[in-house]
Scaffold this motif. Structure first.
Motif, short mmCIF file in Angstrom:
data_model
loop_
_atom_site.label_atom_id
_atom_site.label_comp_id
_atom_site.label_asym_id
_atom_site.label_seq_id
_atom_site.Cartn_x
_atom_site.Cartn_y
_atom_site.Cartn_z
N MET A 1 18.38 -8.56 4.28
CA MET A 1 18.18 -7.07 5.07
C MET A 1 19.06 -6.65 5.84
N HIS A 5 19.47 -1.40 7.99
CA HIS A 5 18.50 -0.71 6.32
C HIS A 5 17.00 -0.73 7.00
N ARG A 66 -3.52 -0.22 2.43
CA ARG A 66 -2.87 -1.55 2.20
C ARG A 66 -1.30 -1.58 2.14
N VAL A 67 -0.69 -0.83 1.31
CA VAL A 67 0.58 -0.53 1.23
C VAL A 67 1.22 -0.05 2.58
N GLU A 70 2.50 -2.72 4.72
CA GLU A 70 2.98 -3.11 4.39
C GLU A 70 4.65 -2.75 4.92
N HIS A 72 7.59 -1.12 7.24
CA HIS A 72 8.38 -1.24 8.35
C HIS A 72 7.41 -0.20 9.11
N PHE B 49 0.83 -2.35 -5.60
CA PHE B 49 1.40 -1.05 -4.83
C PHE B 49 2.15 -1.95 -3.58
N PRO B 50 1.33 -2.81 -2.71
CA PRO B 50 1.64 -2.61 -1.48
C PRO B 50 3.14 -3.45 -1.72
N LEU B 52 5.00 -3.41 -4.31
CA LEU B 52 6.29 -2.21 -4.71
C LEU B 52 6.56 -1.80 -3.84
N TYR B 53 6.30 -1.39 -2.75
CA TYR B 53 6.74 -0.53 -2.66
C TYR B 53 7.04 -1.78 -0.77
N ARG B 54 7.10 -2.70 -1.18
CA ARG B 54 8.16 -3.28 0.48
C ARG B 54 9.38 -3.79 -0.91
N GLU B 56 11.05 -2.28 -2.49
CA GLU B 56 11.66 -1.06 -2.53
C GLU B 56 12.39 -0.71 -0.78
N GLN B 57 11.08 -1.11 0.05
CA GLN B 57 11.77 -1.15 1.69
C GLN B 57 12.90 -1.29 1.65
N ASP B 58 13.22 -3.10 1.09
CA ASP B 58 13.55 -3.91 1.57
C ASP B 58 14.79 -3.29 0.70
N GLY B 59 15.02 -2.91 -0.10
CA GLY B 59 16.26 -2.36 -1.00
C GLY B 59 16.46 -3.18 -2.21
#
Lengths: 886, 108
Positions: A1, A5, A66-67, A70, A72, B49-50, B52-54, B56-59
């Motif tokens: 990454m 980004h 928890r999300v 995660e 950034h 969900f965490p 999925l979010y990670r 998604e954030q990482d592209g």
């Protein structure tokens, strides 16, 4: 990454945190809906289906949490929350916050101020091209202990010519000039430099050009470069300044240009407003003409090695070249042994990018001592703040217990508390930086009371900001970590119980911190006492002459310029007791020495006595006693037999008791062999420094000394000095329109030799007072805390019939125990510290009883004062109220 | 049959594999995972969900809100090119690991 980004997603998070939260909510609700819908399809009733679906999810909030973790920038997010929380806490405890910030500001400000001076004196690069390449040239003679940093003009020029070694070499020395038209001349600090100076350093002109090698030729018209500051002050930045004429010491010189702003010479601390080539010196100051010869070592040299070679290589090459060129560069009139020692000497090249200054050697020790002092102040401040935070931590126990009970990790809360500490430290550091800027000027003023006006650039640079930030962070960790750990070490249940405040386990840390403060403060106070007593001893010391009531008028050295009737005119002034001329005055910093022995003995090669040429009334004016024989008189004129007065030390060394008067001396006087008849013996004077033993001294008759010699007129006056100074300046000024007349009390010259001692005494005293104040606050806080905690116990004691005086005793005893514990550590530490600074002390030992007694008394009295309020409060406890409390 | 927790570090691989076939929402992913593993794996939404979010954030994933079959809106995830590359890399590594483990188990 990619980094990009990541930055984008962090930015997005910070900007749209709430929106992102809402969408996450929607998503999780959709999950529940979908899951429930499927269960409904399987025949489960709607309500039950939703309950099961929610159960499967495990609750919306925990998943969201928890999300979030995660994401950034999640930690950044928490940081922002912690910072906000910290500011809310500051608002709630305003008085405490202010106290802490003020304490930190003083302590950090003191550290930054001292560091600013260290930075200006030792660490700042010269504002020149690639300063890190510059090398300071030193010469280690075979018979010298330390390498010399001074060079003769011929050697400085020869170094500039060594193109196999150097790209160039810059010789320079500070030199004051009288600048301006007749009648309005004023003293300006300047420099004389070799022709390669500006090119070697790589300084640029802002107007005209700078000095070149072809300006530095004896006999050419005098050229000068002025500093940017001088251009602004004297010429209002006139664009046509290059080419204008400027009278320097009454001689017309041409200004060729202005050097770049920021650059004011390579001698750090001494501004060079007017810079001229060395070759111009004989025209500007005829008495300084010998300086261009081979026998005078007075120029410092900074060199830039030739492109592509380093310091080691340059040094090796130079030492190969030197024996070949040495012969022609060493004074021909030197004795063979001295010539040989010089030719065999070795060059050393040291880093020179920070320039050269005599202040470094002078202030190395005082600044080291001061740095130690301000570090002690900082440690006391840390201990003080830690104890304040500990006291508050017991208040916050409940808040922290609630957070622990709600599931916050201990690390999380410790971090929160440390962030509060760091914020406090940074705010304190910000205020401290402002204090340091002001205090730095005060420090420079303290140094400047000496003979020379010291000018430093003290604007905070990145060194200083980084230093301050570093100190602040270290401080925050030191004062923050213990309270944070202690505050979170409590079990939630205990912290939440109703009795949390009163039954809290007694902290052993708090008393220890207060005792630490006492110990540190004691070290500071003993140190301050020693430095103050050293200064007093120096001030009371009898140097063998009486400076009170004496004024000195210096002329730029020259007998020729002293008007013949000046002395008589001064004698006629009201209030003037006596007037005399001499080549040197005690403690002026300038001395003259020659070899002198009883007639018949071989005159040694090396100088063995101080020499002073003095006129009639010299001893009377300075109140140096004549213990045998007579003083100089008008009869000791140029054509009369050559006479001398020796001091007691010289007499004792060379003549049997009482036989000096009438004896004869063989001496070299300014290069000529003279036979002198001793007409008197004078008392000893500490002419070269108060700490140095009085040197053997020979006084010769001023009238019998040939040549243009340096001259000072000394005037003893009665009554206030101010009007006397004005009258002397007026009388001399009327006769010397080209010179800036400088009339100063001799006492100022004496004081100037104590600049370092005065600086240390003043600052150590001030910091000692700060330390005592902080320690009192710490002690007060501890005792006040104790009294509150023991209110119930005190109430019971009083109810059982204890006297109020006993209660007061109890509190005072508590204070005394803390002070005694501190002293037990502090006194040995103070003694060890005092031994380390032994060399700066004067007239006392490191274990000076007076200094130690004063320190202990001062601290004891302060502790008693700090204990007074809590003791009184304890004695006023109402037994009934105390027992009903809870 | 007892439900298994998804082995550490393999959830991303499974999510990417499932999404490689077609875009899907969070609930669908957990259902598909259960079905494909014959109900052996049960993925906790608190882990899903965490992840999925990670991703998604990482592209690796891209998401959009779309109506579902039964007319709700849900957030559908689909693989990006980077996600496909990651899937390929992960799958190869997984195959190496499982081959290595199998070899050890058989050889011992």
């Amino acid at each position: 990454m990619t980094i990009l980004h990541r930055i984008r997603s962090v930015a997005a998070l910070l900007l749209r945190r709430d929106a992102a939260d809402a969408r996450l909510n929607d998503e999780l609700e959709a999950y529940v809906e979908l899951s429930a819908a499927e269960r409904v399809r399987d025949g489960v009733p709607l309500e039950e289906a939703r309950r099961l679906a929610m159960l499967e999810l495990g609750g919306i909030e925990p998943v969201k949490e928890r999300v979030r973790a995660e994401r950034h920038g999640a930690s950044l997010d928490e940081l922002v929350r912690d910072v906000r929380y910290a500011f809310r806490m500051f608002g709630r405890h305003r008085a405490l916050t202010m106290t802490i910030v003020a304490t930190l500001a003083i302590a950090i400000g003191a550290n930054t101020a001292i560091f600013t001076l260290v930075d200006a004196l030792m660490l700042r690069w010269l504002p020149v091209r690639d300063p890190q390449e510059l090398l300071l040239v030193k010469l280690q003679a075979l018979d010298a202990k330390q390498p010399s940093e001074s060079f003769s003009y011929p050697i400085a020029r020869a170094l500039d010519d060594q193109r196999e070694v150097f790209a160039g070499a810059a010789g320079f020395s500070s030199y004051p000039f009288d600048v301006g038209e007749r009648g309005s001349a004023h003293r300006v600090s300047g420099a004389v430099v070799t022709g390669g100076y500006y090119e070697t350093l790589g300084v640029m002109p802002v107007a005209g050009r700078l000095l070149r090698r072809d300006d530095d030729v004896v006999g050419t018209a005098v050229t000068a470069v002025i500093s940017d500051g001088f251009w602004r002050r004297e010429f209002a930045r006139a664009p046509d300044v290059a080419g204008r004429s400027l009278r320097i010491n009454g001689v017309p010189a041409t200004i060729v240009g202005v050097s770049a702003p920021g650059f004011a010479g390579a001698n750090v601390g001494w501004i060079a407003d007017v810079t001229v080539p060395v070759a111009a010196l004989p025209q500007l100051s005829p008495q300084a003409a010998p300086l261009v010869g081979a026998g005078n070592f007075w120029l410092r040299v900074l060199a830039r090695p030739r492109l592509g070679i380093g310091a080691t290589e340059a040094q090796a090459r130079l030492n190969v070249v030197w024996p070949r060129i040495a012969d022609s560069l060493i004074a021909a009139h030197w004795p063979a042994s001295r010539r040989q020692a010089m030719a065999g000497a070795e060059f050393q090249l040291a880093p020179g990018g920070t320039g050269w200054t005599p202040l470094r050697a002078l202030y190395m020790t005082p600044l080291a001592v001061l740095s130690a002092i301000v570090v002690l102040v900082l440690l006391i401040a840390c201990a003080n703040i830690a104890s304040l935070l500990l006291a508050r931590a017991s208040d916050r126990r409940r808040e922290i217990a609630v957070r622990l009970a709600l599931g916050a990790g201990r690390a999380r809360i410790v971090r929160q508390l440390l962030i509060e500490s760091v914020l406090l430290a940074l705010i304190g550091a910000g205020v401290g930086l402002a204090i340091a800027v002001v205090a730095g000027r005060f420090l420079v003023d303290l140094i400047s009371t000496g003979r020379m006006r010291v000018v430093f650039d003290l604007t905070p640079n990145w060194h200083i900001v980084a230093f301050t930030a570093g100190v602040a962070l270290a401080t925050a960790v030191i004062f923050g970590i213990a309270p944070a750990l202690q505050a979170t070490s409590v079990a939630p249940a205990a912290g939440l119980s109703d009795d949390a405040r009163t039954s809290a386990r007694r902290s052993r840390l708090l008393p220890a911190l207060v005792s630490t403060q006492v110990a540190l403060a004691l070290v500071l106070l003993v140190g301050a006492g020693l430095f103050i007593r050293t200064l007093q001893n120096l001030q009371r010391f009898d140097p063998g002459f009486d400076a009170r009531g004496v004024l000195l008028a210096s002329f730029d050295g020259r007998r020729a310029s002293v008007p013949a009737d000046a002395v008589d005119a001064l004698r006629g002034l009201p209030g003037v007791v006596s007037v005399s001329v001499s080549t040197h005055t005690p403690l002026s910093g300038s001395t003259w020495s020659e070899p002198a022995v009883p007639a018949g003995q071989p005159v040694p090669e090396r100088d063995n006595a101080f020499f002073v040429a003095a006129g009639p009334e010299f001893f009377a004016t300075l109140r140096i006693p004549i213990v045998a024989g007579r003083d100089f008189s008008e009869r000791d004129a140029a054509d009369a037999p050559a006479v001398a007065v020796v001091n007691e030390r010289f007499a004792q060394r060379f003549f049997a008791n009482g036989t000096a008067v009438g004896g004869r001396l063989d001496a070299n006087v300014r290069g000529r062999r003279r036979r002198l008849e001793i007409i008197g013996v004078a008392g000893n004077t500490n002419a070269a420094g108060l700490r140095a033993a009085a040197p053997p001294t020979v006084y010769v008759s001023y009238a019998q000394l040939a040549g243009d010699v340096p001259t000072t007129i000394a005037v003893r006056a009665t009554g206030p000095l101010g009007p006397a100074i004005a009258a002397v300046s007026r009388t001399l000024g009327a006769r010397l329109p080209d010179e800036a007349i400088d009339v100063r009390p001799l006492s100022e010259q004496v004081d100037a030799t104590m600049v370092q001692e005065r600086m240390l005494a003043t600052l150590a005293g001030a910091f000692g007072a700060v330390a005592v104040g902080l320690t009192c606050i710490g002690l007060y806080g501890l005792l006040a805390c104790t009294v509150v905690r023991r209110t119930k116990e005190i109430g019971i004691r009083l109810a059982m019939g204890a006297q109020r005086s006993q209660v007061i005793r109890m509190v005072i005893d508590d204070a005394a125990r803390r002070v005694a514990a501190g002293a037990a550590v502090g006194l040995p530490a103070a003694w060890a510290a005092a031994r380390a600074v032994r060399s700066i002390l004067f007239g006392l030992t490191p274990a000076d009883p007076a200094a130690i007694a004063a320190a202990v008394t001062a601290l004891g009295a302060a502790a008693l004062a700090a204990a007074y309020l809590p003791a009184r409060r304890a004695s006023r406890v109402d037994p009934l109220a105390a027992l009903r409390h809870e | 049959m007892a439900k298994l927790d998804v082995p550490q570090g393999t959830l991303d691989l499974m999510i990417l594999t499932i999404l490689a076939r077609e875009p899907m929402h969070g609930y669908g992913i957990s259902q598909r995972l259960a079905a494909l593993s014959h109900d052996s794996f049960q993925v906790n939404p608190g882990s899903l969900f965490p992840s999925l979010y990670r991703l998604e954030q990482d592209g690796k994933l891209k998401a959009e809100w779309r109506p579902t079959e039964n007319n709700r809106t849900a957030k559908y995830y689909r693989l990006t090119a980077a996600g496909r590359r990651q899937l390929e890399a992960h799958r190869q590594r997984w195959e190496q690991i499982s081959f290595a483990i199998a070899s050890v188990l058989e050889g011992a």
